[in-house]
Design a protein around this motif. Structure first.
Motif, PDB file in Angstrom:
ATOM      1  N   HIS A  13       0.875  -1.171  -0.040  1.00 49.98           N
ATOM      2  CA  HIS A  13       0.070  -0.123  -0.012  1.00 49.98           C
ATOM      3  C   HIS A  13       0.927   1.186  -0.169  1.00 49.98           C
ATOM      4  CE1 HIS A  13      -3.385   2.640   0.704  1.00 49.98           C
ATOM      5  NE2 HIS A  13      -2.924   2.932   1.842  1.00 49.98           N
ATOM      6  N   ILE A  14       0.796   2.097  -1.022  1.00 46.76           N
ATOM      7  CA  ILE A  14       1.248   3.483  -1.097  1.00 46.76           C
ATOM      8  C   ILE A  14       0.276   4.341  -0.786  1.00 46.76           C
ATOM      9  CG2 ILE A  14       2.427   5.198  -2.355  1.00 46.76           C
ATOM     10  CD1 ILE A  14       3.515   2.449  -4.097  1.00 46.76           C
ATOM     11  N   VAL A  15       0.556   5.352   0.236  1.00 47.06           N
ATOM     12  CA  VAL A  15      -0.749   6.365   0.569  1.00 47.06           C
ATOM     13  C   VAL A  15      -0.528   7.691  -0.077  1.00 47.06           C
ATOM     14  CG1 VAL A  15      -1.256   7.934   2.600  1.00 47.06           C
ATOM     15  CG2 VAL A  15      -0.432   5.505   3.152  1.00 47.06           C
ATOM     16  N   ARG A  16       0.590   8.244  -0.650  1.00 49.29           N
ATOM     17  CA  ARG A  16       0.700   9.311  -1.350  1.00 49.29           C
ATOM     18  C   ARG A  16       2.324   9.662  -1.511  1.00 49.29           C
ATOM     19  NH1 ARG A  16       3.059  12.957   2.205  1.00 49.29           N
ATOM     20  NH2 ARG A  16       2.727  12.580   4.476  1.00 49.29           N
ATOM     21  N   CYS A  17       2.617  10.630  -2.494  1.00 46.17           N
ATOM     22  CA  CYS A  17       3.887  11.239  -2.525  1.00 46.17           C
ATOM     23  C   CYS A  17       4.283  11.835  -1.047  1.00 46.17           C
ATOM     24  CB  CYS A  17       3.901  12.346  -3.502  1.00 46.17           C
ATOM     25  SG  CYS A  17       3.055  13.659  -3.616  1.00 46.17           S
ATOM     26  N   SER A  18       5.748  11.806  -0.927  1.00 41.26           N
ATOM     27  CA  SER A  18       5.878  12.071   0.464  1.00 41.26           C
ATOM     28  C   SER A  18       7.078  13.115   0.497  1.00 41.26           C
ATOM     29  CB  SER A  18       6.486  11.216   1.125  1.00 41.26           C
ATOM     30  OG  SER A  18       7.321  11.427   2.457  1.00 41.26           O
ATOM     31  N   HIS A  19       8.142  13.113  -0.252  1.00 36.67           N
ATOM     32  CA  HIS A  19       9.269  14.111  -0.249  1.00 36.67           C
ATOM     33  C   HIS A  19      10.084  13.923  -1.442  1.00 36.67           C
ATOM     34  CE1 HIS A  19      10.680  10.207   1.390  1.00 36.67           C
ATOM     35  NE2 HIS A  19      11.849  10.537   1.245  1.00 36.67           N
ATOM     36  N   ARG A  75      16.457  11.633  -5.288  1.00 36.23           N
ATOM     37  CA  ARG A  75      15.301  10.850  -5.058  1.00 36.23           C
ATOM     38  C   ARG A  75      13.998  11.306  -4.994  1.00 36.23           C
ATOM     39  NH1 ARG A  75      16.643   5.083  -4.995  1.00 36.23           N
ATOM     40  NH2 ARG A  75      18.737   4.954  -4.711  1.00 36.23           N
ATOM     41  N   ILE A  76      12.724  10.782  -5.485  1.00 35.54           N
ATOM     42  CA  ILE A  76      11.291  11.177  -5.053  1.00 35.54           C
ATOM     43  C   ILE A  76      10.993   9.994  -4.047  1.00 35.54           C
ATOM     44  CG2 ILE A  76      11.067  12.419  -7.186  1.00 35.54           C
ATOM     45  CD1 ILE A  76       9.580   9.918  -8.433  1.00 35.54           C
ATOM     46  N   GLY A  77      10.299  10.637  -3.176  1.00 33.53           N
ATOM     47  CA  GLY A  77       9.763   9.616  -2.079  1.00 33.53           C
ATOM     48  C   GLY A  77       8.207   9.537  -2.037  1.00 33.53           C
ATOM     49  N   PHE A  78       7.789   8.277  -1.374  1.00 35.27           N
ATOM     50  CA  PHE A  78       6.431   8.141  -1.360  1.00 35.27           C
ATOM     51  C   PHE A  78       6.283   7.423   0.120  1.00 35.27           C
ATOM     52  CE2 PHE A  78       6.990   7.810  -6.017  1.00 35.27           C
ATOM     53  CZ  PHE A  78       5.936   8.365  -6.401  1.00 35.27           C
TER      54      PHE A  78
END
Length: 327
Positions: A13-19, A75-78
């Motif tokens: 489960h991925i909730v959303r984009c984060s950082h 990086r892009i974070g989730f």
């Protein structure tokens, strides 16, 4: 080209984009821009890095600026749902032959790093240190008073491949731009996890590169206020596109460039997409309302320029999209 099928029971489960983590050449100049002009809050800082968040956000950071020899996106974070989801994610990526590694990073819980099949470097967290929200500290507001990280847009050499891959992770397509005709190819797609238009979008182009990251703001007037601030504080040349209203997403927007050239969007007024039977909206690639509902095309730089991902080789797009470009 085929629209990916929604998967409502993904492997984790991925909730959303984060950082997002950016390399910058002049840390002081970047801090001044994001803190004083954009209005993000500095949570922590030292000689090598600055951690910032929107005024609404309670997680420690949504933007990390790292001092480096040159500009790049690291990086892009989730945000994953739980610690168990991180373990499920690691097992899933390893089954796909994608090396996935747990690392320890400041202010974040256990962090899983992986590079997707197209070369986009990702990290997943289930927790971060908490800080109080500054949402109602109105006397402290600066700039556009950005509230929260909303999405990433990446330049993808094979848009269809990326859409298909992220659909398997539970991302759902909301809108897409496609060539006309029976053999039309998808040149851009917008995918979400959190129930608005997108957490992650793919634009046809040389990559992998970060096209932009975006913060949500309360109203269109906040964006107009930012234009006034930038025009009178030495940042007039950093305004690249807008303000305007997108056809795709319906969002009121402004694109600006930071001191290193990283592109940031400020954005408001999109819509909800959480219903399971939400159907993605198709746009003709040649419809001028797609880019801007008022018909104004984007500049050439918007299609050609983006932030390199550190240590990731780039390749040309699988096809050249016939888009409308401002002269």
């Amino acid at each position: 080209m085929p629209v990916p099928t929604h998967i409502f029971d993904p492997p984790f489960h991925i909730v959303r984009c984060s950082h997002v983590v950016l390399d910058v050449a002049d840390l002081a100049a970047s801090r001044a821009f994001y803190e004083g002009v954009v209005g993000l809050r500095v949570t922590d800082a030292d000689a090598d890095a600055v951690y910032l968040r929107g005024v609404e956000e309670r997680q420690h950071h949504s933007l990390v600026l790292r001092k480096a020899a040159g500009a790049a996106c690291r990086r892009i974070g989730f945000r994953a749902g739980t610690e168990a989801d991180l373990d499920k994610a690691a097992a899933h990526f390893l089954r796909l032959g994608l090396p996935a590694t747990f690392v320890n990073l400041p202010f974040q819980g256990r962090t899983l790093q992986v590079t997707d099949p197209s070369g986009f470097p990702l990290e997943f967290v289930a927790s971060m240190e908490k800080r109080p929200s500054s949402l109602q500290k109105y006397a402290d507001y600066q700039g556009v008073r950005a509230q929260r990280l909303d999405h990433f847009n990446v330049l993808a050499p094979e848009v269809q491949q990326s859409l298909d891959f992220y659909a398997t992770l539970g991302f759902r397509l909301t809108e897409y731009a496609e060539e006309d005709g029976p053999d039309g190819r998808i040149a851009a797609g917008w995918m979400h996890r959190k129930g608005n238009v997108h957490d992650l979008a793919f634009t046809n182009g040389r990559g992998p590169r970060l096209h932009h990251f975006c913060y949500w703001v309360p109203t269109a007037l906040d964006i107009i206020h930012l234009c006034d601030v930038m025009a009178t504080s030495g940042y007039l040349a950093n305004m690249e596109r807008g303000p305007g209203r997108h056809g795709i997403s319906n969002a009121f927007f402004l694109y600006i460039r930071d001191p290193d050239g990283h592109r940031l969007e400020l954005y408001t007024s999109d819509y909800q997409t959480m219903d399971p039977d939400h159907e993605p909206i198709r746009w003709s690639l040649r419809d001028p309302r797609r880019q801007t509902l008022w018909g104004s095309p984007a500049p050439k730089s918007w299609f050609e320029e983006g932030s390199a991902f550190a240590d990731q080789p780039q390749r040309d797009a699988a096809f050249v999209a016939n888009v409308i470009v401002a002269s």
